[in-house]
Design an enzyme around this catalytic site. Structure first.
Site, PDB file in Angstrom:
ATOM      1  CE1 TYR A 134      49.401  54.515 -47.177  1.00  0.00           C
ATOM      2  CE2 TYR A 134      50.747  52.529 -47.177  1.00  0.00           C
ATOM      3  CZ  TYR A 134      50.561  53.854 -47.529  1.00  0.00           C
ATOM      4  OH  TYR A 134      51.539  54.522 -48.237  1.00  0.00           O
ATOM      5  CE  LYS A 137      52.311  55.737 -45.245  1.00  0.00           C
ATOM      6  NZ  LYS A 137      53.115  56.384 -46.295  1.00  0.00           N
TER       7      LYS A 137
END
Length: 370
Positions: A218, A134
């Protein structure tokens, strides 16, 4: 201090999709695999070599079988360390030859962001299942192309959201979902660190952006999985000291707010100049929070209800977040089930990142479409 004493205590009541991520074995539609599926690790940077490759020995359904790097010395070093024969070591130039290697079932793309789409698509075209780090890519259009390539090849595409396999994060989701905090009204989600100069993440052609395209993922993903719904509006503000040579062509800090259909608000931070690793969900009856929330180890969780604040201590899982993630793709490859963090999950985050950048650039809230 609240001690959750057993894995049954931890997993009881969790949604089927999230809970299965931490279970040692999924319900197979047929017999479990007769052999471990082989991973090729693409990109031998520090995350791959320090966090991913050492964990493969603990996997139940997967093992390390091949390496891909543009640095011959790394191929030699890690090939020798992990017993990978020269026939299973590839450069970027001959990467497509992985299609001819039956020992490779799975590919984990651990490259700079701008390379994710190309190497994931080529892996799908080679007939391999893909786990990609990611953020999934540097644009929603690239994410869509990756999804299309995997579907065309009838291969699985999974994104490396390790926190979806981490017990504390799963327990926080469970507490919110089952009403511990009451009706959620506010989420705070903050992630950042001091980025050292002279690294690819500070170079837009490689990273696609600054902190929002790195540590900010995140904050964003946590707000979404804690909310349990998708935002309908974002409003963002960038703060970057352009006299700092680190930020020649990427942003430092972005603060943004997301509004959800239920009325829940999430306030989020992404930063390359200050240390953050925390989230909290506050509701009408109490709150649940973690700090640090998404580290590699040593998670800390607290809850508050009925005027009492307690630290929550969870048992050691059968598989840590890295092993759970690595095994999950292997399980999905055999069972045919879609990964709980599929390409569509990465695409949703990328569309939100584009909306956050747009809001910060234009100085106005951006409404989101379904």
């Amino acid at each position: 201090m609240a001690i959750i004493g057993t894995r049954r205590d931890l997993l009881g009541g969790l949604g089927a999709g999230l809970a299965s991520a931490t279970l040692p074995r999924m319900a197979w539609g047929s017999e479990p695999p007769k052999r471990k599926l082989g991973y090729a690790i693409v990109g031998l940077g520090s995350y791959a070599t320090r966090q991913i490759m050492p964990r493969l020995k603990d996997c139940e359904f997967a093992e390390l079988k091949a390496l891909v790097s543009g640095t011959p010395a790394k191929l030699e070093q890690y090939g020798a360390e992990y017993g990978i024969p020269k026939t299973h070591r590839y450069s970027y130039a001959d990467y497509d030859r992985i299609k001819d290697n039956p020992d490779i079932d799975l590919v984990y793309v651990v490259l700079p962001n701008s390379m994710h789409a190309e190497y994931s698509i080529r892996a799908s075209q080679a007939g391999k299942h893909v786990l990609c780090e990611k953020p999934m890519a540097v644009s929603a259009a690239e994410c869509e192309a990756m999804i299309a390539a995997a579907k065309k090849a009838s291969r699985k595409l999974m994104i490396g959201y390790r926190c979806h396999f981490e017990p504390h994060n799963l327990h926080a989701i469970h507490l919110v979902k089952t009403g511990f905090v009451g009706r959620p009204t506010l989420i705070t989600s903050e992630h950042g660190f001091y980025a050292q100069p002279n690294q690819w993440r500070l170079d837009r052609p490689y990273s696609g952006g600054g902190s929002m395209m790195d540590i900010g993922i995140y904050s964003l993903n946590a707000a979404r999985y804690l909310a349990g719904e998708e935002p309908i509006e974002v409003s963002a503000m960038e703060s970057t000291d352009r006299s700092d040579p680190r930020f020649k062509n990427v942003e430092d800090r972005i603060d943004w707010q997301m509004r959800f259909p239920s009325g829940l608000i999430a306030n989020c931070v992404s930063s390359y100049s200050s240390g953050h690793n925390a989230f909290r969900v506050t509701g009408t009856k109490g709150w649940v929070g973690m700090e640090p929330a998404t580290p590699y180890t040593n998670h800390q969780m607290w809850t508050r209800a009925n005027g009492k604040t307690e630290q929550v201590v969870l048992p050691e899982p059968a598989k840590n977040q890295f092993v759970g993630q690595l095994d999950h793709l292997a399980e999905c490859a055999v069972s045919g089930r879609e990964p709980i963090v599929s390409g569509e999950e990465g695409l949703r985050d990328m569309r939100l990142i584009e909306a956050i950048y747009r809001s910060a650039r234009e100085g106005r809230a951006v409404k989101l479409t379904a």
